[in-house]
Scaffold this active site. Structure first.
Site, short mmCIF file in Angstrom:
data_model
loop_
_atom_site.label_atom_id
_atom_site.label_comp_id
_atom_site.label_asym_id
_atom_site.label_seq_id
_atom_site.Cartn_x
_atom_site.Cartn_y
_atom_site.Cartn_z
CG HIS A 1 -0.46 0.30 2.49
ND1 HIS A 1 0.26 -0.59 3.22
CD2 HIS A 1 -0.51 1.43 3.23
CE1 HIS A 1 0.62 -0.02 4.37
NE2 HIS A 1 0.16 1.21 4.40
CE LYS B 1 1.52 5.00 3.10
NZ LYS B 1 0.41 5.32 3.97
CG HIS C 1 5.54 -0.89 3.63
ND1 HIS C 1 4.72 -1.39 2.64
CD2 HIS C 1 4.93 -1.19 4.80
CE1 HIS C 1 3.66 -1.97 3.20
NE2 HIS C 1 3.78 -1.87 4.51
CE LYS D 1 4.36 -1.87 14.08
NZ LYS D 1 3.50 -1.24 13.08
C1 BG6 Z 1 1.57 -2.25 7.43
C2 BG6 Z 1 2.26 -2.87 8.60
O1 BG6 Z 1 1.98 -2.87 6.25
O2 BG6 Z 1 1.91 -0.87 7.37
C3 BG6 Z 1 1.89 -2.17 9.88
O3 BG6 Z 1 1.90 -4.25 8.69
C4 BG6 Z 1 2.15 -0.69 9.76
O4 BG6 Z 1 2.62 -2.71 10.98
C5 BG6 Z 1 1.51 -0.13 8.51
O5 BG6 Z 1 1.62 -0.05 10.91
C6 BG6 Z 1 1.91 1.31 8.29
O6 BG6 Z 1 1.14 1.84 7.25
P1 BG6 Z 1 0.85 3.40 7.17
O7 BG6 Z 1 0.13 3.57 5.87
O8 BG6 Z 1 0.03 3.75 8.37
O9 BG6 Z 1 2.19 4.07 7.20
#
Ligand code: BG6
Length: 524
Positions: free
Chosen positions: A211, A215, A273, A373
């Protein structure tokens, strides 16, 4: 389609335009009539992301008119219970204002097929439901399957779909499978998953979703680099001192102990990511914006990352796990006290790495990556730190006081781009001060960019795989992180938890960058 895709480039001429107008022009195409089948329809992802994203797409008139959704979920739920649940999800998570008529339009075409993913009977019932929907909605037998289930079901579902003939593309109709991360938990399992998926579907039918790639600000990295002439000439080892990529989160693991214990920060964030952020930052200009041309360049970066030996892992990587602390005035517990987490867990909730991209453009330029985190701020950014001016004319201003130029790509929140440079402070004496030139998405376009799922679902319906992972990309990512995971497993951490919640991670991470005479940007 994996090949022959038309450009998906956002081109904005001078002057202010609303996001809506820009999006309109970019998104002129509407996909074929189709049914989206969501496996794991009772889960969190469907509720928080997928349905709201469909709502937003419908609101912008970007879904095909002949469209329906079939949820597949374990347990017992009726169509109407499913619709009620999804109505709540739209209200809570879709971007307001969602036109009530649009919400009704979407909710009216939601169906549920309950069943166990291992049961071949489920797929026979699904087939019958889909055939009926094709008749009722004219969806032409085009199906987009979205696997929003725990990863252990990915292969099972794909194989069952294959066995039921539900992946067979005939005549003009298409069948696509969107797979959520994680794509395996190491190189071998990623390869095995790809083998299983490609035993029933062609690679071009498989859409591995990340995802982050949806963005707006992440896509903008390419637009910024390749839509402008002035940045590329300095985008290399001659001018860039180093790059810092940070994905910091304030939240903990949000009740996902079961998943996170198996994953950890390296698998959860870095392998996918963060490596995509790195790839977009470091890639060569593609020969076109055709899906595979772009993906070829992204994967080359991952292949070019210098492999870490076990000795390197000790010096080039740092892991951490959060302890208790105070976040926004509230006491929060340590990772080890989270539900479904072992009281002596060795899972890392923080990871930092120093990597080198071994090619002519980037030789010797360190890329510092970190994610964690329970850090003090939610912040994703890419900081391109340029070298200092080679010579100072301003004798009164000590060289160390002159800040080198910094280009900041702010992924989230506060999405935008800023350039830091030195300017003369007004007054009779020559003094320099650091100033910022700023571009902010919301100020300029009026709307906060979407979360990512809208773009990716829209693209998957169109068959544009530019923003999805390819099997070789996933494997290249694992090749970098597996040696780290191996050493980390062989040498269990001795000092976990090693950072308190609401701090910027373990001290060793500061040491990692400070021994090079550099510092993390830890914005307030
Ligand atoms: C997810 C992870 O892929 O991405 C999560 O599994 C993480 O642990 C999240 O919190 C973060 O996504 P975003 O869009 O909030 O930065």
């Amino acid at each position: 389609m994996a090949t022959g895709q038309p450009a998906r480039v956002l081109s904005i001429s001078a002057g202010r335009e609303t996001t809506h107008e820009v999006e309109r022009r970019r998104l002129e195409r509407i996909g074929d009539p189709c049914v989206m089948v969501i496996f794991g329809a009772a889960g969190d992802l469907t509720k928080r992301k997928l349905l709201p994203a469909l709502g937003n797409l419908a609101n912008d008139r970007l879904l095909p008119k002949r469209f329906a959704v079939v949820g597949v979920a374990r347990g017992r739920m009726s169509h109407s219970e499913f619709r009620d649940r999804m109505r709540d999800s739209l209200q809570e998570f879709a971007a307001p204002p969602l036109d009530p008529e649009v919400a009704d339009w979407l909710l009216a075409r939601l169906y549920l097929t309950p069943g166990n993913f291992e049961d071949p009977g489920l797929y026979r019932r699904l087939q019958a439901t889909l055939a009926q929907i094709d008749q009722d909605y004219g969806t032409d037998g085009n199906y987009l399957y979205y696997l929003a289930t725990p990863p252990s079901y990915f292969a099972e579902i794909a194989l069952q779909l294959g066995a039921a003939g539900l992946l067979t593309e005939e005549d003009a109709r298409w069948r696509r499978v969107v797979v959520e991360k994680p794509f395996g938990h190491d190189l071998e399992s990623a390869r095995a998953l790809s083998r299983q998926l490609t035993s029933v579907a062609d690679e071009r039918q498989i859409f591995r979703i990340d995802h982050y790639l949806g963005k707006e600000t992440v896509q903008n990295i390419m637009a910024f680099r390749f839509g402008n002439g002035i940045f590329e000439p300095i985008w290399n080892r001659r001018y860039v001192d180093h790059v810092q990529i940070t994905v910091a989160e304030t939240m903990g693991i949000e009740g996902r102990g079961g998943y996170y214990e198996e994953a950890g920060a390296l698998r959860d964030m870095v392998q996918n990511h963060m490596f995509q952020l790195l790839a977009l930052t470091a890639m060569e200009p593609p020969i076109s914006f055709e899906a595979n041309a772009v993906r070829d360049e992204r994967v080359k970066v991952l292949h070019a990352i210098a492999p870490l030996s076990p000795e390197d892992v000790l010096t080039e990587t740092v892991r951490g796990q959060y302890g208790a602390g105070t976040v926004e005035g509230t006491e929060v517990g340590a990772y080890r006290s989270e539900p479904r987490v072992a009281p002596d867990s060795h899972t890392e909730t923080y990871a930092a790495l120093r990597l080198f991209v071994g090619n002519w453009r980037w030789a010797d330029v360190p890329f510092y990556l970190r994610t964690g985190k329970r850090l003090p701020r939610r912040l994703s950014e890419i900081a391109i730190q340029f070298k200092r001016a080679p010579f100072t004319l301003f004798r009164e201003t000590p060289m160390e006081q002159l800040q080198p130029n910094l280009l900041l790509l702010r992924i989230q929140p506060d999405e935008g781009i800023s350039l830091r440079f030195e300017a003369k402070v007004p007054g009779p004496s020559v003094r320099l001060g650091t100033v910022r030139m700023d571009f902010n998405y919301t100020d300029y376009f009026g709307v906060t960019p979407s979360t990512g799922y809208e773009t990716l679902l829209y693209d998957a319906i169109l068959g544009d795989s530019t923003l999805f992972h390819r099997a070789d990309m996933v494997e290249a990512g694992w090749k970098v992180v597996v040696p780290v995971l191996d050493v980390w497993r062989a040498l269990p951490p001795r000092q976990f938890p090693n950072y308190a919640s609401n701090t910027w991670g373990p001290k060793e991470a500061d040491d990692l960058i400070e021994r090079d005479g550099r510092r993390w940007r830890n914005p307030k």
